[in-house]
Design an enzyme around this catalytic site. Structure first.
Site, PDB file in Angstrom:
ATOM      1  N   SER A 198       0.829  -1.214   0.000  1.00  0.00           N
ATOM      2  CA  SER A 198       0.000   0.000   0.000  1.00  0.00           C
ATOM      3  C   SER A 198       0.862   1.262   0.000  1.00  0.00           C
ATOM      4  O   SER A 198       1.801   1.396   0.795  1.00  0.00           O
ATOM      5  CB  SER A 198      -0.916   0.006   1.229  1.00  0.00           C
ATOM      6  OG  SER A 198      -1.520   1.279   1.340  1.00  0.00           O
TER       7      SER A 198
ATOM      8  N   SER B 256      -0.439   4.177   0.646  1.00  0.00           N
ATOM      9  CA  SER B 256      -1.166   5.192   1.419  1.00  0.00           C
ATOM     10  C   SER B 256      -0.286   5.945   2.421  1.00  0.00           C
ATOM     11  O   SER B 256      -0.437   7.158   2.565  1.00  0.00           O
ATOM     12  CB  SER B 256      -2.367   4.561   2.114  1.00  0.00           C
ATOM     13  OG  SER B 256      -3.292   4.162   1.130  1.00  0.00           O
TER      14      SER B 256
ATOM     15  N   THR C 111      -8.350  -1.736   2.807  1.00  0.00           N
ATOM     16  CA  THR C 111      -8.078  -2.173   1.440  1.00  0.00           C
ATOM     17  C   THR C 111      -8.360  -3.659   1.303  1.00  0.00           C
ATOM     18  O   THR C 111      -8.927  -4.287   2.217  1.00  0.00           O
ATOM     19  CB  THR C 111      -6.647  -1.754   0.996  1.00  0.00           C
ATOM     20  OG1 THR C 111      -6.512  -2.013  -0.394  1.00  0.00           O
ATOM     21  CG2 THR C 111      -5.549  -2.481   1.753  1.00  0.00           C
TER      22      THR C 111
ATOM     23  N   LYS D 259     -12.960  -4.588   2.261  1.00  0.00           N
ATOM     24  CA  LYS D 259     -13.866  -3.442   2.084  1.00  0.00           C
ATOM     25  C   LYS D 259     -15.334  -3.834   2.310  1.00  0.00           C
ATOM     26  O   LYS D 259     -16.112  -3.047   2.833  1.00  0.00           O
ATOM     27  CB  LYS D 259     -13.690  -2.826   0.694  1.00  0.00           C
ATOM     28  CG  LYS D 259     -12.334  -2.150   0.498  1.00  0.00           C
ATOM     29  CD  LYS D 259     -12.249  -1.454  -0.839  1.00  0.00           C
ATOM     30  CE  LYS D 259     -10.848  -0.975  -1.139  1.00  0.00           C
ATOM     31  NZ  LYS D 259     -10.722  -0.247  -2.401  1.00  0.00           N
TER      32      LYS D 259
ATOM     33  N   ASP E 160     -13.759   5.606  -3.015  1.00  0.00           N
ATOM     34  CA  ASP E 160     -13.311   5.127  -4.341  1.00  0.00           C
ATOM     35  C   ASP E 160     -14.161   5.733  -5.456  1.00  0.00           C
ATOM     36  O   ASP E 160     -13.623   6.208  -6.463  1.00  0.00           O
ATOM     37  CB  ASP E 160     -13.395   3.593  -4.419  1.00  0.00           C
ATOM     38  CG  ASP E 160     -12.238   2.918  -3.684  1.00  0.00           C
ATOM     39  OD1 ASP E 160     -11.160   3.510  -3.590  1.00  0.00           O
ATOM     40  OD2 ASP E 160     -12.445   1.779  -3.206  1.00  0.00           O
TER      41      ASP E 160
ATOM     42  N   GLY F 256     -14.497  -5.130 -16.404  1.00  0.00           N
ATOM     43  CA  GLY F 256     -14.225  -5.584 -15.033  1.00  0.00           C
ATOM     44  C   GLY F 256     -15.304  -5.101 -14.086  1.00  0.00           C
ATOM     45  O   GLY F 256     -15.032  -4.811 -12.920  1.00  0.00           O
TER      46      GLY F 256
ATOM     47  N   GLY G 200     -17.483  -6.622 -12.652  1.00  0.00           N
ATOM     48  CA  GLY G 200     -17.876  -7.585 -11.609  1.00  0.00           C
ATOM     49  C   GLY G 200     -16.991  -7.547 -10.385  1.00  0.00           C
ATOM     50  O   GLY G 200     -17.291  -8.179  -9.383  1.00  0.00           O
TER      51      GLY G 200
ATOM     52  N   TYR H 195      -2.037   1.899 -12.061  1.00  0.00           N
ATOM     53  CA  TYR H 195      -1.118   3.045 -12.129  1.00  0.00           C
ATOM     54  C   TYR H 195       0.351   2.627 -12.142  1.00  0.00           C
ATOM     55  O   TYR H 195       1.242   3.466 -12.236  1.00  0.00           O
ATOM     56  CB  TYR H 195      -1.384   4.031 -10.974  1.00  0.00           C
ATOM     57  CG  TYR H 195      -1.482   3.359  -9.634  1.00  0.00           C
ATOM     58  CD1 TYR H 195      -0.345   3.035  -8.912  1.00  0.00           C
ATOM     59  CD2 TYR H 195      -2.721   3.012  -9.111  1.00  0.00           C
ATOM     60  CE1 TYR H 195      -0.436   2.390  -7.703  1.00  0.00           C
ATOM     61  CE2 TYR H 195      -2.823   2.376  -7.892  1.00  0.00           C
ATOM     62  CZ  TYR H 195      -1.678   2.069  -7.198  1.00  0.00           C
ATOM     63  OH  TYR H 195      -1.765   1.423  -6.003  1.00  0.00           O
TER      64      TYR H 195
END
Ligand code: NAP
Length: 315
Positions: free
Chosen positions: A42, A44, A89, A93, A129, A154, A156, A260
């Site tokens: 992560s 973050s 995360t 979630k 999000d 994507g 689903g 990313y």
């Protein structure tokens, strides 16, 4: 007074249960975190720590490895350990939603919580999000979701669902859901149907549709699409298969890849080769983080410092 110590890269659930000891000597104290399994990847902390510093908030942000069977206790420990809140995360979630004392309306619609605010000893669940995606699209392409015809690859998965709900809530012109496992896209479409009952577009196309993942079906659908979103987990590895053939892109398309890293995925390279505009998911990561910060501190987030933190982490 304990000697000053440096934060660990990852803390454990056991650390959290004896936080006074595990985080003793941390300066500033750790009062924000991300829970995940795994969580070591992560970014973050690299995004939120510069933000906390820039905002003059005497706190730091750490990663905590929490397994599914520890999630409820870990969340319940937050008020007692004096946390402002936490991010959640993969894969927690959805599980976190059930533990919350209160859940924001959008997070309930998305069915997932990625931001927890501790307020008066209660846990309040939000989802940044979807709104992060909304801001990212505005930032990258200077357009709003409500003005776009959008196709999600994507649809689903968890991220695809968050983005699809946000598009529906924004009353986008048209939404096309595509998923390898078609049943999941169809079930999401059934759920989102009420948002699309009012006719908005002129013309024969339905405002909400599912399309099978075949070149033929996609080619037909993409004629009437402005924004293509990759919400699948494909694109991070060089060996990942191609998502869309070059010939499916048109110069009017906007393409947003939620991946990313690498910054220029195969999807982005193909789209640009065909004259389309394309952006990677860094802006969504940034804005979902900025929105979490806003939930925790009820003030604007220092977005420039957050972006710099992320960019340095990805160098
Ligand atoms: P997830 O819940 O595991 O969903 C994965 C999705 O990818 C599903 O729709 C799945 O389809 C599809 N998929 C997996 N392998 C595939 C393949 N070989 N061919 C076609 N489709 C395939 O994961 P998630 O949490 O939604 O995350 C998805 C991606 O979004 C990840 O790359 C994640 O890093 C990224 N993400 C980015 C941000 C950001 O801020 N930029 C935020 C959240 C997530 P099936 O349903 O058929 O399995």
């Amino acid at each position: 007074m304990p000697a000053k110590s440096k934060a660990k890269t990852v803390y454990t659930f056991e650390d959290l249960t004896s936080w006074e000891k595990a985080a003793a000597g941390l300066s500033p104290p750790a009062r924000l975190s991300v829970f995940g399994d795994p969580v070591d990847h992560s970014l973050s902390p690299q995004m939120h720590n510069p933000a906390l510093q820039a905002a003059g908030i005497d706190s730091q942000y750490v990663r905590i490895h929490v397994k599914a069977d520890q999630l409820e206790k870990a969340l319940r420990a937050l008020p007692e350990k004096n946390f402002f809140g936490t991010n959640i995360t993969i894969p927690h979630k959805t599980g976190a939603l059930a533990v919350m004392d209160e859940v924001d309306d959008l997070a309930r619609k998305i069915g997932a919580v990625n931001t927890v605010l501790v307020e008066d000893g209660k846990l309040i669940g939000y989802n940044s999000d979807g709104p992060g995606f909304l801001r990212a699209i505005r930032h990258e392409f200077s357009v709003d979701l409500r003005d776009l015809r959008i196709l999600i690859l994507g649809a689903g998965g968890g991220a695809g669902r968050a983005v699809a709900v946000q598009c529906a809530v924004e009353n986008c012109e048209r939404l096309v859901l595509v998923n390898r496992t078609a049943d999941k896209a169809e079930s999401l479409a059934r759920e989102l149907r009420p948002y699309f009952e009012k006719e908005k577009l002129e013309g024969p196309s339905e405002r909400l549709q599912t399309v099978p993942w075949t070149d033929e079906a996609l080619r037909a659908a993409l004629d009437e699409i402005d924004l293509i979103v990759n919400a699948t987990s494909l694109g991070m590895k060089r060996t990942d298969p191609e998502l869309l053939h070059d010939s499916l892109f048109q110069p009017h398309h906007l393409v947003y890849d939620m991946v990313y890293s690498p910054p220029r995925t195969k999807l982005i390279a193909s789209a640009r080769n065909m004259g389309a505009r394309a952006a990677n998911g860094l802006s969504m990561l940034l804005y979902q983080g900025a929105i979490s910060f806003e939930y925790w501190f009820n003030r604007d987030a220092p977005v420039d410092e957050m972006r710099q933190g992320l960019e340095s982490a990805l160098l």
